[in-house]
Motif scaffolding. Structure first.
Motif, mmCIF file in Angstrom:
data_model
loop_
_atom_site.group_PDB
_atom_site.id
_atom_site.type_symbol
_atom_site.label_atom_id
_atom_site.label_comp_id
_atom_site.label_asym_id
_atom_site.label_seq_id
_atom_site.Cartn_x
_atom_site.Cartn_y
_atom_site.Cartn_z
ATOM 1 N N GLU A 383 -30.607 -9.168 12.907
ATOM 2 C CA GLU A 383 -31.193 -8.945 11.583
ATOM 3 C C GLU A 383 -30.260 -8.116 10.706
ATOM 4 N N ALA A 444 -40.996 -13.061 19.140
ATOM 5 C CA ALA A 444 -42.307 -12.812 18.531
ATOM 6 C C ALA A 444 -43.429 -13.188 19.493
ATOM 7 N N GLN A 454 -48.280 -6.891 15.060
ATOM 8 C CA GLN A 454 -47.645 -6.621 13.769
ATOM 9 C C GLN A 454 -46.148 -6.912 13.826
ATOM 10 N N GLU A 455 -45.496 -6.463 14.899
ATOM 11 C CA GLU A 455 -44.066 -6.723 15.042
ATOM 12 C C GLU A 455 -43.805 -8.218 15.232
ATOM 13 N N GLN A 457 -45.588 -10.663 13.992
ATOM 14 C CA GLN A 457 -45.755 -11.321 12.704
ATOM 15 C C GLN A 457 -44.545 -11.094 11.809
ATOM 16 N N ARG A 458 -43.980 -9.879 11.858
ATOM 17 C CA ARG A 458 -42.795 -9.609 11.042
ATOM 18 C C ARG A 458 -41.632 -10.505 11.467
ATOM 19 N N SER A 461 -42.213 -14.106 10.322
ATOM 20 C CA SER A 461 -41.933 -14.260 8.880
ATOM 21 C C SER A 461 -40.431 -14.291 8.631
ATOM 22 N N TRP A 462 -39.699 -13.438 9.328
ATOM 23 C CA TRP A 462 -38.240 -13.431 9.172
ATOM 24 C C TRP A 462 -37.665 -14.782 9.583
#
Length: 699
Positions: A383, A444, A454-455, A457-458, A461-462
């Motif tokens: 990332e 994920a 939550q992590e 989902q992030r 999305s990335w």
């Protein structure tokens, strides 16, 4: 004049990592090209020339006795004999990591008194210098009398040769150009024989701390039995034999219950060490045979994961090692690499995906939990590297003096456009974006299974954002092609796609970054004659300027690249295209006696066409080439485990009946049969773990 890399097409190699021996077909080592005994990237002996009565024996045959041993047979004849039949036979058995034995047999009717002489010498050269075609200065030898033999020592390395058989000791002569072992009066009566055993040992000075060593335990995978296509069965069997010889163990990883962390070296002779990308792919391909190899590979790399910023090593926190060597080495043409080198853009996302896939194949929870932080740090490097790029793509930014191209196509001219022009980095390669997407989506899912929604989902999305950037950027129109568009090999500065179809797009099919329409378009290109040579997948289209069937990355066929494309085509439901590529690969394998080279010629296959030729300097055996048989087998069976649901999905590709015993899931062996005569069901599975079920709908 620049020295040239030694060719290997007629070299006989036996390997027992981290040692190997490279010999001409007559078995005589004369200090030429890549000949010699090696250990830990150091040439221990480059000359071992046998004379009998002052003459070289006449070679009559060479027989491999397994991946790590070979027998050379020669004869010694007498001009004044009244028969043309040979009466003295010499068998020379060379064993990687050990030495050799010489057996002299008198099969005639009269006694023979032989003068036997063995000339020995070495330059103690580093494998990087040998690969560049350099021969070092001969190192002075020192005689040793108990046991008899010779020693060599330089600032960089040391070597020892000892005579270990019982019987009269040889005369030992040393000197600046090497040494000689002489048996001046070897009496052989009719039917008698005499054996001479030599041990060869040595290594780098000083010993590299923590460097991989030969494993002490058995291979960490099951041994499958394949019924059906005899070529596929032979490819799997020969590949696994070579992989056994290419195993290395991490000396820092034997504390946990005494279990070794084993991994596969990249290839022999040039890359007999830990290579992030290559070792990861070999472990991925062997996952249907168990997760122990994946575990060992992951831990070996996790222990060496980048922890700081270092320009020379191209290290960064979270980055996965590219290459491990005993010492810093000069590879020529300005390329100088440290012992720990991190210059690859793909090893890090591939590391993440290996952990995810091993989890699905049943890697124990304790290992998954312990390795998860390393995968998270790797994903963080991915990332951060994409954030460095204004386009949000995963690019590589090589340092001067490092590898210019940093994915699997890493030669100087690996990336060229349709006009044949070299394209320089920084570059975002198409398959690397697929690796990054697959790693993010897989990680994920792993995080979600640990309650970290939550992590997860992030990351999802990335990944979706990267998928959209890819779709908007990498496709190029081709009105006259087999499909109306194709995926560019790379995107350069200013989001300019690099034109010209190449095999890289085949590695996207199993990553999930392509939609269904994109998979169909890529499949059409992979099946087209300009990329499908009939022996496998060409690395570059045959219709492009600069295509060369024997170029390293500009037209040759890579075994692993073809196997990965077959995997992707099967996963995408493109059965006809998958079967065609698999058929070509298996036909090529028959011509290589099922020991697949690293790469081979990209000439077209047709009726009456000559057999494919290995790239002259190709590694053989080579890790991911040897593992490709298992990859193709798993792809044709359509195996896809889902650990979160405890379901084994099976979507076989029509290729003829197959039955495989000795597959492994979650530590338990099982068997799969598809299209087996006498069965009412299209898929028959036996022996799954008790809490697992099979989904073969659509099979």
């Amino acid at each position: 004049m620049r020295a040239l890399q030694p060719l290997l097409h007629d070299v006989v190699i036996c390997v027992a990592a981290p040692a190997f021996a490279a010999s001409p077909r007559d078995g005589q080592l004369r200090g030429l090209r890549a000949e010699g005994f090696y250990g830990h990237d150091r040439r221990l002996l480059h000359t071992a020339c046998l004379l009998v009565d002052g003459r070289e024996p006449e070679p009559i045959g060479v027989q491999p006795l397994g991946p790590g041993q070979v027998r050379f047979t020669s004869v010694h004849r007498y001009p004044h004999d009244r028969t043309n039949d040979p009466t003295v036979i010499i068998e020379r058995v060379r064993t990687a990591g050990a030495g050799e034995s010489l057996l002299l047999r008198n099969v005639g009717t009269v006694a023979r008194r032989l003068h036997v002489e063995l000339a020995l010498a070495t330059d103690l050269a580093d494998i990087a210098d040998v690969k560049r075609g350099l021969t070092g200065t001969t190192v002075r030898s020192t005689a040793v009398l108990d046991p008899p033999g010779l020693d060599w020592r330089s600032r960089a390395g040391r070597a020892h040769v000892r005579v270990t058989e019982s019987g009269p000791a040889p005369e030992v002569t040393d000197g600046p150009e090497g040494g000689t072992l002489t048996w001046p009066r070897v009496l052989l009566r009719p039917g008698e024989s005499r054996q001479i055993r030599l041990t060869v040992s040595g290594g780098t000075v000083p010993d590299p701390p923590g460097h991989p060593r030969a494993p002490a335990s058995p291979p960490p995978w099951s041994e499958p039995v394949v019924h059906g296509d005899r070529r596929l069965s032979a490819l799997v069997r020969r590949g696994l034999a070579d992989l056994r010889a290419l195993r290395l163990a991490d000396p820092e990883g034997t504390a946990r219950d005494g279990v070794e962390d084993q991994f596969i070296a990249a290839g022999c002779p040039w890359y007999l060490t830990l290579f992030g990308r290559d070792s990861i792919w070999s472990a991925r391909m062997l996952l249907p045979l168990g997760t122990d190899l994946a575990r060992g590979t992951l831990w070996a790399l996790a222990r060496r994961q980048g922890s700081a910023h270092d320009v020379f090593r191209e290290e960064a926190p979270g980055r996965i090692l590219h290459e491990l060597r005993p010492a810093e080495a000069d590879h020529g043409n300005g390329l100088r690499l440290p012992s720990h080198y991190y210059g690859s853009v793909d090893a890090t996302p591939l590391f993440v995906t290996l952990l995810v896939e091993a989890w699905h194949w049943g890697l124990p929870d304790a290992d998954v939990d312990a390795l998860l932080p390393y995968a998270e740090r790797g994903m963080q490097w991915v990332e951060e590297t994409t954030n460095r790029d204004e386009d949000g793509l995963l690019r590589y930014y090589p340092r001067p003096g490092g590898l210019r191209h940093q994915s699997w196509k890493d030669s100087e001219d690996a990336v060229r456009d349709a006009a044949g022009r070299r394209i320089e980095p920084p570059l975002a390669l198409c398959e690397v974006q697929g690796y990054a997407y697959q790693a993010a989506v897989g990680l994920a899912g792993l995080m979600a299974s640990h309650g970290r929604q939550q992590e997860a989902q992030r990351l999802t999305s990335w990944a979706q954002a990267l998928r959209k950037r890819f779709a908007d950027t990498f496709w190029l129109p081709s009105p006259d092609g087999p499909a109306s568009r194709y995926v560019a090999i790379a995107v350069g500065r200013g989001l300019e796609p690099v034109s010209g179809p190449a095999s890289n797009m085949g590695q996207l099919l199993s990553t999930g970054i392509l939609d269904e329409s994109g998979c169909r378009d890529v499949a059409a290109w992979l099946a087209a004659p300009e990329l499908n040579s009939g022996w496998g997948l060409r690395s570059r289209s045959a219709l492009l300027r600069g295509f060369n069937p024997l170029s390293y990355h500009g037209g040759s066929v890579w075994t692993h690249d073809t196997a990965i494309a077959v995997q992707g085509l099967c996963a995408a439901g493109c059965a006809a295209e998958a079967s065609a590529l698999a058929e070509g690969l298996l036909e090529a394998a028959a011509h290589f006696d099922y020991r697949m080279p690293e790469l081979y010629g990209g000439d077209s296959r047709g009726e009456g066409s000559p057999a494919p030729l290995a790239y002259p300097a190709a590694c053989r055996p080579q890790g991911w080439s040897a593992a490709s048989g298992v990859a193709v087998l798993s792809a044709l069976l359509g195996l896809a485990p889902d650990v979160s649901r405890r379901v084994l999905h099976i979507r076989p590709t029509p290729f003829g009946p197959l039955r495989v015993e000795g597959l492994r899931l979650a530590g338990r062996e099982f068997s799969v049969g598809v299209g087996v005569a006498g069965s009412d069901a299209p898929v028959v599975v036996r022996g799954l773990p008790p809490d697992w079920t099979v989904d073969s709908t659509g099979a």
